[in-house]
Write a protein that holds these residues in place. Structure first.
Motif, short mmCIF file in Angstrom:
data_model
loop_
_atom_site.label_atom_id
_atom_site.label_comp_id
_atom_site.label_asym_id
_atom_site.label_seq_id
_atom_site.Cartn_x
_atom_site.Cartn_y
_atom_site.Cartn_z
N TRP A 93 -38.13 -9.48 15.99
CA TRP A 93 -37.75 -8.81 17.23
C TRP A 93 -37.33 -9.89 18.23
O TRP A 93 -38.01 -10.91 18.38
CB TRP A 93 -38.91 -8.01 17.83
CG TRP A 93 -39.23 -6.74 17.12
CD1 TRP A 93 -40.19 -6.55 16.15
CD2 TRP A 93 -38.61 -5.47 17.32
NE1 TRP A 93 -40.19 -5.24 15.75
CE2 TRP A 93 -39.23 -4.55 16.45
CE3 TRP A 93 -37.59 -5.00 18.15
CZ2 TRP A 93 -38.87 -3.21 16.38
CZ3 TRP A 93 -37.22 -3.67 18.09
CH2 TRP A 93 -37.86 -2.79 17.21
N PHE A 94 -36.23 -9.62 18.90
CA PHE A 94 -35.72 -10.49 19.94
C PHE A 94 -35.44 -9.66 21.18
O PHE A 94 -35.40 -8.42 21.10
CB PHE A 94 -34.42 -11.19 19.48
CG PHE A 94 -34.63 -12.23 18.42
CD1 PHE A 94 -34.89 -11.87 17.10
CD2 PHE A 94 -34.58 -13.58 18.73
CE1 PHE A 94 -35.09 -12.82 16.11
CE2 PHE A 94 -34.77 -14.54 17.75
CZ PHE A 94 -35.03 -14.17 16.44
N ARG A 95 -35.21 -10.32 22.29
CA ARG A 95 -34.82 -9.60 23.50
C ARG A 95 -33.85 -10.43 24.31
O ARG A 95 -33.82 -11.66 24.21
CB ARG A 95 -36.05 -9.24 24.33
CG ARG A 95 -36.80 -10.43 24.93
CD ARG A 95 -38.09 -9.95 25.59
NE ARG A 95 -38.82 -11.05 26.22
CZ ARG A 95 -40.04 -10.93 26.75
NH1 ARG A 95 -40.65 -9.75 26.73
NH2 ARG A 95 -40.62 -11.97 27.31
N GLN A 96 -33.07 -9.73 25.11
CA GLN A 96 -32.10 -10.40 25.95
C GLN A 96 -32.03 -9.72 27.31
O GLN A 96 -31.70 -8.53 27.39
CB GLN A 96 -30.72 -10.40 25.29
CG GLN A 96 -29.70 -11.24 26.03
CD GLN A 96 -28.46 -11.50 25.19
OE1 GLN A 96 -28.19 -10.81 24.20
NE2 GLN A 96 -27.68 -12.51 25.56
N ALA A 97 -32.39 -10.47 28.33
CA ALA A 97 -32.31 -9.97 29.70
C ALA A 97 -30.94 -10.31 30.27
O ALA A 97 -30.28 -11.24 29.79
CB ALA A 97 -33.41 -10.60 30.54
N PRO A 98 -30.50 -9.60 31.30
CA PRO A 98 -29.19 -9.88 31.90
C PRO A 98 -29.07 -11.34 32.35
O PRO A 98 -29.96 -11.86 33.03
CB PRO A 98 -29.15 -8.92 33.09
CG PRO A 98 -30.05 -7.81 32.71
CD PRO A 98 -31.16 -8.44 31.91
N GLY A 99 -27.98 -11.96 31.95
CA GLY A 99 -27.73 -13.34 32.36
C GLY A 99 -28.52 -14.38 31.61
O GLY A 99 -28.44 -15.57 31.94
N THR A 144 -38.54 -6.74 30.91
CA THR A 144 -37.32 -5.95 30.96
C THR A 144 -36.19 -6.67 30.23
O THR A 144 -35.88 -7.82 30.53
CB THR A 144 -36.91 -5.67 32.41
OG1 THR A 144 -37.91 -4.86 33.03
CG2 THR A 144 -35.56 -4.97 32.47
N ALA A 145 -35.59 -5.98 29.25
CA ALA A 145 -34.53 -6.59 28.44
C ALA A 145 -34.04 -5.55 27.44
O ALA A 145 -34.65 -4.49 27.28
CB ALA A 145 -35.06 -7.81 27.69
N VAL A 146 -32.96 -5.90 26.76
CA VAL A 146 -32.56 -5.16 25.58
C VAL A 146 -33.29 -5.80 24.39
O VAL A 146 -33.23 -7.02 24.22
CB VAL A 146 -31.04 -5.21 25.35
CG1 VAL A 146 -30.67 -4.49 24.06
CG2 VAL A 146 -30.32 -4.57 26.54
N TYR A 147 -33.96 -4.97 23.61
CA TYR A 147 -34.74 -5.47 22.48
C TYR A 147 -33.98 -5.20 21.19
O TYR A 147 -33.50 -4.08 20.96
CB TYR A 147 -36.11 -4.79 22.45
CG TYR A 147 -37.06 -5.38 23.46
CD1 TYR A 147 -36.87 -5.15 24.82
CD2 TYR A 147 -38.13 -6.17 23.06
CE1 TYR A 147 -37.73 -5.71 25.76
CE2 TYR A 147 -38.99 -6.73 23.99
CZ TYR A 147 -38.78 -6.50 25.34
OH TYR A 147 -39.63 -7.05 26.26
N TYR A 148 -33.92 -6.24 20.36
CA TYR A 148 -33.18 -6.17 19.11
C TYR A 148 -34.11 -6.39 17.92
O TYR A 148 -34.99 -7.25 17.96
CB TYR A 148 -32.10 -7.24 19.06
CG TYR A 148 -31.03 -7.11 20.11
CD1 TYR A 148 -31.18 -7.72 21.35
CD2 TYR A 148 -29.88 -6.38 19.86
CE1 TYR A 148 -30.19 -7.60 22.33
CE2 TYR A 148 -28.89 -6.25 20.82
CZ TYR A 148 -29.05 -6.87 22.05
OH TYR A 148 -28.07 -6.74 23.01
N CYS A 149 -33.84 -5.64 16.87
CA CYS A 149 -34.51 -5.82 15.59
C CYS A 149 -33.53 -6.55 14.67
O CYS A 149 -32.32 -6.28 14.70
CB CYS A 149 -34.86 -4.44 15.02
SG CYS A 149 -35.61 -4.43 13.40
#
Length: 124
Positions: free
Chosen positions: A36-42, A91-96
Motif C-alpha cells: 500500500w502506498f499513498r500520495q498527497a497533493p504536491g 489524507t491522500a490517495v491510497y494505492y494498492c
C-alpha cells in the motif's frame, strides 16, 4: 497478469477509522507480495505498508506503525488496510500494488501492477 482495484476510501474525522480493500484479478494472486502506498497533493508517492505472499510478514512506514494493519485473504484475492486513529496528515490517495519480486518493498519501482487509487480525507 494482475489487475488491482481499491475501494473503501472516504471522509472521516480525525481519530476515526477506515478499512481499505484491494481486489486482485488473476489466479496467481498468491504469487505476489502486496503493498500500500499513498500520495498527497504536491508530494511524492510514499510507502505505507507491505505484506508477503503468504501474509506471514508485514512491514509498515514509521508514520503509520501501530495505527494501520495490513492483511490478505488469498482465497478471495483480497488485501486489506485497516486504518485506525486517523490523522489529517493521513489524507491522500491510497494505492494498492502487486510485486512479483522480493526485495525492497518500500520502493515503487519494485511493484509491477497498480490500482487507480482511492481517496482518503481526514478532517480535523
Amino acid at each position: 497478469q494482475v489487475q488491482v482495484v481499491e475501494s473503501g476510501g472516504g471522509l472521516v474525522q480525525a481519530g476515526g477509522s477506515l478499512r481499505l480493500s484491494c481486489r486482485a484479478t488473476g489466479r496467481t494472486f498468491s504469487r505476489y507480495a502486496m503493498g500500500w502506498f499513498r500520495q498527497a497533493p504536491g508530494k511524492e508517492r510514499e510507502f505505507v505498508s507491505f505484506i508477503t505472499r503468504g501474509g506471514g510478514i508485514t512491514y509498515y512506514a514509521e508514520s503509520v506503525k501501530g495505527r494501520f494493519t495490513v492483511s490478505r485473504d488469498n482465497a478471495e484475492n483480497m488485501v486489506y488496510l485497516q486504518m485506525n486513529s486517523l490523522k489529517p496528515e493521513d489524507t491522500a490517495v491510497y494505492y494498492c500494488a502487486a510485486s512479483s519480486g522480493s526485495s525492497d518493498p518500500v520502493t515503487t519501482g519494485n511493484y509491477n501492477y497498480w490500482g487507480q487509487g482511492t481517496q482518503v480525507t481526514v478532517s480535523s
